[in-house]
Design a protein around this motif. Sequence first.
Motif, PDB file in Angstrom:
ATOM      1  N   ALA A 140       0.785  -0.819  -0.186  1.00 52.14           N
ATOM      2  CA  ALA A 140      -0.336  -0.259  -0.668  1.00 52.14           C
ATOM      3  C   ALA A 140       1.181   1.224   0.143  1.00 52.14           C
ATOM      4  O   ALA A 140       2.077   1.538   0.437  1.00 52.14           O
ATOM      5  CB  ALA A 140      -0.700  -0.010   0.665  1.00 52.14           C
ATOM      6  N   ASP A 141       0.632   2.028  -0.614  1.00 54.63           N
ATOM      7  CA  ASP A 141       1.501   3.609  -0.802  1.00 54.63           C
ATOM      8  C   ASP A 141       0.689   4.559   0.167  1.00 54.63           C
ATOM      9  O   ASP A 141       1.616   5.524   1.089  1.00 54.63           O
ATOM     10  CB  ASP A 141       0.873   4.192  -1.826  1.00 54.63           C
ATOM     11  CG  ASP A 141       1.650   3.400  -3.680  1.00 54.63           C
ATOM     12  OD1 ASP A 141       2.716   3.183  -2.768  1.00 54.63           O
ATOM     13  OD2 ASP A 141       0.867   2.443  -4.147  1.00 54.63           O
ATOM     14  N   ALA A 142      -0.642   4.229   1.604  1.00 54.85           N
ATOM     15  CA  ALA A 142      -0.695   5.357   2.211  1.00 54.85           C
ATOM     16  C   ALA A 142      -1.973   4.116   2.643  1.00 54.85           C
ATOM     17  O   ALA A 142      -2.657   3.309   2.293  1.00 54.85           O
ATOM     18  CB  ALA A 142      -1.253   6.840   1.901  1.00 54.85           C
ATOM     19  N   SER A 164       5.194   1.162   5.825  1.00 56.20           N
ATOM     20  CA  SER A 164       6.540   2.081   5.776  1.00 56.20           C
ATOM     21  C   SER A 164       5.621   3.303   5.491  1.00 56.20           C
ATOM     22  O   SER A 164       6.503   4.519   5.237  1.00 56.20           O
ATOM     23  CB  SER A 164       7.811   1.830   5.522  1.00 56.20           C
ATOM     24  OG  SER A 164       7.385   1.523   4.218  1.00 56.20           O
ATOM     25  N   CYS A 165       4.461   3.489   4.825  1.00 53.52           N
ATOM     26  CA  CYS A 165       4.112   4.470   3.846  1.00 53.52           C
ATOM     27  C   CYS A 165       2.961   4.769   5.160  1.00 53.52           C
ATOM     28  O   CYS A 165       3.374   4.736   5.831  1.00 53.52           O
ATOM     29  CB  CYS A 165       2.676   3.533   2.663  1.00 53.52           C
ATOM     30  SG  CYS A 165       1.725   2.619   4.032  1.00 53.52           S
ATOM     31  N   PRO A 166       2.651   6.338   4.342  1.00 52.40           N
ATOM     32  CA  PRO A 166       2.167   7.278   4.830  1.00 52.40           C
ATOM     33  C   PRO A 166       1.209   6.463   6.160  1.00 52.40           C
ATOM     34  O   PRO A 166      -0.151   5.758   5.052  1.00 52.40           O
ATOM     35  CB  PRO A 166       1.541   7.904   3.856  1.00 52.40           C
ATOM     36  CG  PRO A 166       2.792   7.782   3.103  1.00 52.40           C
ATOM     37  CD  PRO A 166       3.360   7.072   3.243  1.00 52.40           C
ATOM     38  N   TRP A 167       0.846   6.698   7.073  1.00 54.52           N
ATOM     39  CA  TRP A 167      -0.048   6.298   7.853  1.00 54.52           C
ATOM     40  C   TRP A 167      -1.159   6.923   8.930  1.00 54.52           C
ATOM     41  O   TRP A 167      -0.044   7.533   9.089  1.00 54.52           O
ATOM     42  CB  TRP A 167      -0.192   4.657   8.761  1.00 54.52           C
ATOM     43  CG  TRP A 167      -0.763   4.051   9.672  1.00 54.52           C
ATOM     44  CD1 TRP A 167      -2.151   4.205   9.805  1.00 54.52           C
ATOM     45  CD2 TRP A 167      -0.055   3.290  10.350  1.00 54.52           C
ATOM     46  NE1 TRP A 167      -2.557   2.648  10.486  1.00 54.52           N
ATOM     47  CE2 TRP A 167      -1.376   2.857  10.884  1.00 54.52           C
ATOM     48  CE3 TRP A 167       0.744   2.434  10.996  1.00 54.52           C
ATOM     49  CZ2 TRP A 167      -1.565   1.286  11.842  1.00 54.52           C
ATOM     50  CZ3 TRP A 167       0.872   2.463  12.179  1.00 54.52           C
ATOM     51  CH2 TRP A 167      -0.281   1.459  12.164  1.00 54.52           C
ATOM     52  N   LEU A 168      -2.385   7.291   9.197  1.00 56.82           N
ATOM     53  CA  LEU A 168      -3.210   7.887   9.535  1.00 56.82           C
ATOM     54  C   LEU A 168      -4.287   7.010  10.957  1.00 56.82           C
ATOM     55  O   LEU A 168      -4.298   5.966   9.532  1.00 56.82           O
ATOM     56  CB  LEU A 168      -4.337   8.816   8.648  1.00 56.82           C
ATOM     57  CG  LEU A 168      -5.039   9.033   9.362  1.00 56.82           C
ATOM     58  CD1 LEU A 168      -4.901  10.604  10.851  1.00 56.82           C
ATOM     59  CD2 LEU A 168      -6.724  10.202   8.492  1.00 56.82           C
ATOM     60  N   VAL A 169      -4.050   7.232  12.012  1.00 56.29           N
ATOM     61  CA  VAL A 169      -5.144   6.130  12.789  1.00 56.29           C
ATOM     62  C   VAL A 169      -5.794   7.229  12.818  1.00 56.29           C
ATOM     63  O   VAL A 169      -5.625   8.565  13.706  1.00 56.29           O
ATOM     64  CB  VAL A 169      -4.394   5.853  13.327  1.00 56.29           C
ATOM     65  CG1 VAL A 169      -5.318   5.168  14.498  1.00 56.29           C
ATOM     66  CG2 VAL A 169      -3.926   4.620  13.398  1.00 56.29           C
ATOM     67  N   VAL A 170      -7.228   7.189  13.037  1.00 59.27           N
ATOM     68  CA  VAL A 170      -8.543   7.760  14.145  1.00 59.27           C
ATOM     69  C   VAL A 170      -9.457   7.850  14.930  1.00 59.27           C
ATOM     70  O   VAL A 170      -9.133   6.329  14.460  1.00 59.27           O
ATOM     71  CB  VAL A 170      -9.574   9.129  12.029  1.00 59.27           C
ATOM     72  CG1 VAL A 170     -10.061   9.798  13.764  1.00 59.27           C
ATOM     73  CG2 VAL A 170      -8.553   9.490  11.810  1.00 59.27           C
ATOM     74  N   MET A 171      -9.131   8.454  16.128  1.00 60.42           N
ATOM     75  CA  MET A 171      -9.667   6.966  17.144  1.00 60.42           C
ATOM     76  C   MET A 171     -10.124   8.347  17.918  1.00 60.42           C
ATOM     77  O   MET A 171     -10.042   9.098  18.475  1.00 60.42           O
ATOM     78  CB  MET A 171      -8.680   6.711  18.149  1.00 60.42           C
ATOM     79  CG  MET A 171      -9.481   5.807  18.975  1.00 60.42           C
ATOM     80  SD  MET A 171      -9.764   4.146  18.926  1.00 60.42           S
ATOM     81  CE  MET A 171     -11.138   3.948  19.768  1.00 60.42           C
ATOM     82  N   LYS A 192       7.995   2.596  14.579  1.00 56.22           N
ATOM     83  CA  LYS A 192       7.661   4.013  13.595  1.00 56.22           C
ATOM     84  C   LYS A 192       5.789   4.192  13.541  1.00 56.22           C
ATOM     85  O   LYS A 192       5.292   3.151  13.549  1.00 56.22           O
ATOM     86  CB  LYS A 192       7.578   3.744  12.413  1.00 56.22           C
ATOM     87  CG  LYS A 192       7.624   4.852  10.742  1.00 56.22           C
ATOM     88  CD  LYS A 192       7.739   4.085  10.016  1.00 56.22           C
ATOM     89  CE  LYS A 192       8.034   5.511   9.153  1.00 56.22           C
ATOM     90  NZ  LYS A 192       6.021   5.703   8.550  1.00 56.22           N
ATOM     91  N   LYS A 193       5.459   5.377  14.277  1.00 51.05           N
ATOM     92  CA  LYS A 193       4.647   6.121  14.954  1.00 51.05           C
ATOM     93  C   LYS A 193       3.724   6.523  13.913  1.00 51.05           C
ATOM     94  O   LYS A 193       3.975   6.795  12.288  1.00 51.05           O
ATOM     95  CB  LYS A 193       4.417   6.476  15.880  1.00 51.05           C
ATOM     96  CG  LYS A 193       4.697   5.814  17.456  1.00 51.05           C
ATOM     97  CD  LYS A 193       4.955   7.672  18.133  1.00 51.05           C
ATOM     98  CE  LYS A 193       5.498   6.422  19.901  1.00 51.05           C
ATOM     99  NZ  LYS A 193       6.549   5.447  19.680  1.00 51.05           N
ATOM    100  N   PRO A 194       2.419   6.232  13.190  1.00 44.89           N
ATOM    101  CA  PRO A 194       1.383   6.461  12.167  1.00 44.89           C
ATOM    102  C   PRO A 194       0.964   8.077  12.532  1.00 44.89           C
ATOM    103  O   PRO A 194       0.992   8.318  14.071  1.00 44.89           O
ATOM    104  CB  PRO A 194      -0.323   5.914  12.166  1.00 44.89           C
ATOM    105  CG  PRO A 194      -0.009   5.228  13.884  1.00 44.89           C
ATOM    106  CD  PRO A 194       1.525   5.166  14.215  1.00 44.89           C
TER     107      PRO A 194
END
Length: 230
Positions: A140-142, A164-171, A192-194
């Motif tokens: 995946a690219d994101a 290792s791609c850009p990663w967003l977590v919404v909580m 490596k944190k999102p």
Amino acid sequence: MTPIAFPNDPDQFPGEEASFALSGPAGKLETISNVAEPADARRGVAVICHPNPVEGGTMHNKVVTMVERSLRERGLDTVRFNFRGTGASEGQHDYGNGESDDLAAVVRWVRSVRPGDALWLAGFSFGSYVSLRNAVELDADALISIAPPVARRHYEFDAIPLPSCPWLVVMGESDEVVDPQAVFDWIDSLPKKPELVRMPDTGHFFHRRLMDLRGAIKHVVQDWLPPPRG
């Protein structure tokens, strides 16, 4: 607006919102695709995974449809599908194992009709587990994870290879289904944190906060976007 019905396994990405079935490992997978406005279009496709079907989750879930809208408004074409045993999709629920194969089948189709496009994966709750679990293997690219079910039964987050791609977590900080602190502690433990967006006074299904969810997604991903489709 009702999607246009397309033949199964289309050999091109439909140019308008369309419904069709894709061939999956357990039978047909009910699928809906949509396209960004031409002026906004980017060279990327987002595949979005729905919450737990055992608890009523489908690709029509309002959080899933808001994620889809957010990414399409940022220029990505989108694909939603029902996991095996959900809606008109064939097969039986498999706690994320068979569903991983379902996701891989959808991604294979996307890459066959949109070679060279960036692949984004997104998911809500159970869908965030399935998409995260497969992000590395599917290259995946994101990645976008909404309310990932950390510390819930059947979900082994500690064993998942991290992307290792850009990663967003919404909580949501008031999530009544997934323990928010378990999610925050898990993120704190990662090497490596999102990118993390914490939403105060927000429950699992983002009641009365869906537009805030839309804004958060669009704000974070604007710097990750692939080139214009041109």
